[in-house]
Design an enzyme around this catalytic site. Structure first.
Site, short mmCIF file in Angstrom:
data_model
loop_
_atom_site.label_atom_id
_atom_site.label_comp_id
_atom_site.label_asym_id
_atom_site.label_seq_id
_atom_site.Cartn_x
_atom_site.Cartn_y
_atom_site.Cartn_z
N CYS A 25 0.80 -1.12 -0.05
CA CYS A 25 0.03 0.03 0.00
C CYS A 25 0.80 1.34 0.04
O CYS A 25 1.90 1.23 0.61
CB CYS A 25 -0.94 0.21 1.35
SG CYS A 25 -2.11 -1.30 1.22
N HIS A 69 -7.11 -4.92 6.43
CA HIS A 69 -6.27 -4.35 7.45
C HIS A 69 -5.34 -5.11 8.05
O HIS A 69 -5.51 -6.61 7.92
CB HIS A 69 -7.27 -3.63 8.49
CG HIS A 69 -7.80 -2.25 7.94
ND1 HIS A 69 -8.65 -1.55 8.53
CD2 HIS A 69 -8.12 -1.85 6.44
CE1 HIS A 69 -9.34 -0.60 7.95
NE2 HIS A 69 -8.80 -0.94 6.80
N GLU A 71 -4.61 -5.93 11.11
CA GLU A 71 -5.34 -6.71 12.11
C GLU A 71 -6.07 -7.99 11.57
O GLU A 71 -6.10 -9.02 12.11
CB GLU A 71 -5.97 -6.04 13.07
CG GLU A 71 -5.56 -4.47 13.67
CD GLU A 71 -5.71 -3.25 12.57
OE1 GLU A 71 -6.09 -2.21 13.29
OE2 GLU A 71 -5.60 -3.35 11.32
N CYS A 100 -12.13 -3.68 12.51
CA CYS A 100 -11.18 -4.47 13.06
C CYS A 100 -11.37 -4.58 14.48
O CYS A 100 -11.11 -5.68 15.07
CB CYS A 100 -9.63 -3.70 12.91
SG CYS A 100 -9.20 -4.10 11.29
N TYR A 118 -5.49 6.27 14.46
CA TYR A 118 -6.44 6.33 13.27
C TYR A 118 -7.10 7.69 13.49
O TYR A 118 -7.57 7.86 14.60
CB TYR A 118 -6.93 5.01 13.22
CG TYR A 118 -7.86 4.80 11.77
CD1 TYR A 118 -7.20 5.08 10.76
CD2 TYR A 118 -9.38 4.68 12.00
CE1 TYR A 118 -8.01 4.82 9.39
CE2 TYR A 118 -10.09 4.52 10.92
CZ TYR A 118 -9.48 4.57 9.69
OH TYR A 118 -10.31 4.45 8.55
#
Length: 137
Positions: A25, A69, A71, A100, A118
Site C-alpha cells: 500500500c 487491514h 489486524e 477490526c 487512526y
C-alpha cells in the site's frame, strides 16, 4: 486507555513497524503482530487478499474496498493455523478501526498496543467498552 507499556511492548511494536514495510500500500503501511505467552503466533500487514494483484490503491489514490487491514490479516492468519488468539496481545502500528475492533473482540484478544492514532477513534472506544486493555505507546 493507558500510555504505559513494558520493554516487551516496545520491542513487539517495533517488530510490527518493521512488518508494515512489507505492505504494498502507498497511502499507509500498517503492520500487526499477535503475541501469546511471549510467542509470536501471527503477523499481518495491510494489503489485498491472497491471489489478488499487490496494488492497494486505484489510479486516483483512493484505497480499493477489498484491501484487508493488518489486524484482519493477522487474525485470519492465526485462524488458519493451529493456534488460538484467545488471551493474546495485538501489536499494531495504527489504532484499530471499528471493523477490526469487532474482529479483535470476537478473536478473544485481551490487549491492544498501538503507536499511531487512526483518524476515527470509534474502534478504540468499542475495545474499551468490551473490557480490552488498550495501550498507546
Amino acid at each position: 486507555m493507558s500510555n504505559s507499556g513494558n520493554k516487551f511492548d516496545e520491542s513487539y511494536l517495533e517488530m510490527a513497524e518493521l512488518w508494515a514495510k512489507n505492505s504494498y500500500c502507498v497511502r499507509r503501511k500498517v503492520g500487526a503482530i499477535l503475541v501469546k505467552d511471549r510467542m509470536i503466533i501471527s503477523d499481518g500487514y495491510n494489503g489485498t487478499p491472497s491471489g489478488f494483484e499487490n496494488v492497494c490503491e486505484y489510479d486516483d489514490g483512493t484505497t480499493k474496498p477489498y484491501v484487508l487491514h493488518a489486524e484482519a490479516n493477522a487474525i485470519t492468519k492465526v485462524a488458519k493455523s493451529g493456534n488460538s488468539s484467545d488471551g493474546a496481545t495485538l501489536y499494531v502500528t495504527a489504532s484499530p478501526c471499528m471493523e477490526c475492533a469487532k474482529l479483535i473482540i470476537q478473536a478473544g484478544i485481551k490487549r491492544v498496543v498501538y503507536h499511531d492514532e487512526y483518524r476515527l477513534t470509534d474502534g478504540l472506544e468499542l475495545l474499551e467498552r468490551a473490557g480490552i486493555e488498550v495501550v498507546k505507546l
